[in-house]
Scaffold this motif. Structure first.
Motif, mmCIF file in Angstrom:
data_model
loop_
_atom_site.group_PDB
_atom_site.id
_atom_site.type_symbol
_atom_site.label_atom_id
_atom_site.label_comp_id
_atom_site.label_asym_id
_atom_site.label_seq_id
_atom_site.Cartn_x
_atom_site.Cartn_y
_atom_site.Cartn_z
ATOM 1 N N PHE A 47 0.888 -1.166 0.000
ATOM 2 C CA PHE A 47 0.000 0.000 0.000
ATOM 3 C C PHE A 47 0.924 1.214 0.000
ATOM 4 O O PHE A 47 1.240 1.777 1.034
ATOM 5 N N ALA A 48 1.413 1.558 -1.185
ATOM 6 C CA ALA A 48 2.450 2.581 -1.295
ATOM 7 C C ALA A 48 1.850 3.885 -1.765
ATOM 8 O O ALA A 48 1.230 3.936 -2.821
ATOM 9 N N VAL A 86 2.198 -0.800 4.660
ATOM 10 C CA VAL A 86 1.724 0.565 4.437
ATOM 11 C C VAL A 86 2.945 1.468 4.352
ATOM 12 O O VAL A 86 3.686 1.601 5.318
ATOM 13 N N MET A 87 3.146 2.051 3.168
ATOM 14 C CA MET A 87 4.358 2.839 2.951
ATOM 15 C C MET A 87 3.981 4.217 2.448
ATOM 16 O O MET A 87 3.609 4.378 1.294
ATOM 17 N N LEU A 112 2.732 -4.109 8.466
ATOM 18 C CA LEU A 112 4.037 -3.477 8.620
ATOM 19 C C LEU A 112 3.870 -2.002 8.251
ATOM 20 O O LEU A 112 3.448 -1.671 7.145
ATOM 21 N N SER A 113 4.181 -1.145 9.186
ATOM 22 C CA SER A 113 4.071 0.293 8.949
ATOM 23 C C SER A 113 5.460 0.832 8.608
ATOM 24 O O SER A 113 6.347 0.830 9.447
ATOM 25 N N GLY A 132 -0.706 8.609 12.021
ATOM 26 C CA GLY A 132 -0.314 7.221 12.302
ATOM 27 C C GLY A 132 -1.434 6.257 11.961
ATOM 28 O O GLY A 132 -2.572 6.456 12.374
ATOM 29 N N ILE A 133 -1.104 5.190 11.210
ATOM 30 C CA ILE A 133 -2.164 4.256 10.795
ATOM 31 C C ILE A 133 -2.668 3.426 11.959
ATOM 32 O O ILE A 133 -3.726 2.824 11.865
ATOM 33 N N ASP A 134 -1.908 3.414 13.088
ATOM 34 C CA ASP A 134 -2.394 2.617 14.217
ATOM 35 C C ASP A 134 -3.621 3.257 14.871
ATOM 36 O O ASP A 134 -4.155 2.735 15.838
#
Lengths: 187, 166
Positions: A47-48, A86-87, A112-113, A132-134
């Protein structure tokens, strides 16, 4: 030039887990066999969205070659993917889409972030960027850097591999795991 | 643009809309007219069709928030592609009720520009065919480029004074 055969170290594709070995048999626990198989065949979903994605392209390229870790097969469908990478910067408008992608992945799934933006919003401390994706999906491993070098991304993938290898087969059914997902409002 | 050309342009506009022009200035050789808000669509239409002006290209349309004046300025930048003349029009609106007529009737391309201006400044363009947010999330309740709103995301915890001693 002469080569000495005594110094050559043998490399195996995958390390053999602990177990009992005899003539014609090898016994170990199911957890370890499944962990070994999963660890060395992770299908990542890239997911770039920005520069970290460019570093990921280098990671997939011949020089760094993520294929060495059994991850050469990228899955562009979340349904067949094991690892969501996720990049890059995730805007607030992208948030629900990322979440939908995560929800479409089948268990067991890992996240993986990669990079400062995906992990914390990075330098984009502003009204339009997700900090932050978290905040919307659970994350297993964070890779720092802006952007991180391919070596760092590989290190992150190896940490994921370690998690995959050592994960209990019952973890995804546990009450703790379900409570963690519920905290994010998933399922 | 030559000074004489600028004067001619202002004269053409004043022929018909003398009472609408509030201020004429030249900022770094860029002719800037401050207008009243009532007839803005008609004025742009007039400048579009007039044989001597022919401002038939809308370079950009945006807004500026002046917190000291309590006003929002809408800025139109027009371009005559034949004579390569450029013109900036400014209209000041009160912050409490920033409402202005749409110019999508003249330039179809103004549609998204007006939506963006609405999205970031909350300017209401009367007669716009589809005035809703274009870039930000639909459920956003603020107009982020107005200066009363802080730029930084207020939910971020790692930048608290406790950690940086600010």
């Amino acid at each position: 030039m002469e080569t000495s055969t005594s110094n050559i170290k043998t490399y195996t594709m995958a390390e053999k887990p602990e177990g009992y070995e005899g003539a014609g048999f090898f016994a170990t626990s199911l957890d370890k066999v499944v962990g070994l198989a999963r660890k060395n065949s992770i299908w990542p979903l890239p997911f770039a969205t920005s520069c970290c994605g460019i570093e990921f392209m280098a990671t997939m390229g011949a020089h760094y070659d993520l294929a060495r870790f059994g991850s050469e097969r990228l899955s562009f469908s979340p349904r067949q993917a094991d690892l969501l990478m996720v990049m890059g910067t995730i805007a607030k408008k992208m948030g629900p889409i990322l979440r939908q992608v995560y929800e479409q992945m089948a268990e067991p799934r890992w996240v993986l972030s990669v990079g400062a933006c995906a992990s914390s919003g990075g330098i984009f401390d502003t009204y339009s960027v997700l900090q932050g994706i978290d905040r919307i999906i659970p994350v297993d491993v964070y890779v720092p850097g802006c952007p991180p070098r391919p070596e760092q991304i590989i290190d992150g993938v190896m940490k994921i591999q370690h998690l995959v290898e050592t994960e209990s087969l019952r973890r995804r059914d546990s009450a703790e795991y379900k409570a963690m997902l519920n905290k994010y409002g998933i399922e | 643009m030559e000074v004489t050309e600028q004067e001619r342009l202002v004269a053409i506009l004043k022929e018909r809309y003398d009472d609408q022009v509030e201020k004429v200035e030249t900022i770094q050789e860029f002719l800037t007219l401050t207008l009243k808000k009532e007839n803005i669509a008609d004025i742009i239409q007039y400048l579009y069709h007039h044989p001597e002006t022919k401002f038939q290209f809308l370079t950009t349309l945006f807004a500026v928030h002046y917190p000291d004046l309590n006003q929002i300025a809408i800025v139109y930048q027009l371009h005559n592609l034949v004579s390569n003349q450029r013109l900036r029009l400014k209209v000041y609106l009160p912050i409490e009720n920033p409402t202005i007529k749409t110019i999508t009737t003249v330039f179809a391309g103004a549609n998204w520009m007006e939506r963006e201006t609405y999205d970031f400044f909350g300017v209401n363009f009367e007669g716009h065919p589809d005035l809703r947010r274009i870039l930000n999330v639909e459920d956003m309740i603020i107009f982020p480029l107005r200066k009363e709103y802080p730029l930084e995301d207020q939910t971020r915890e790692d930048k608290s004074d406790k950690m940086f001693g600010r």
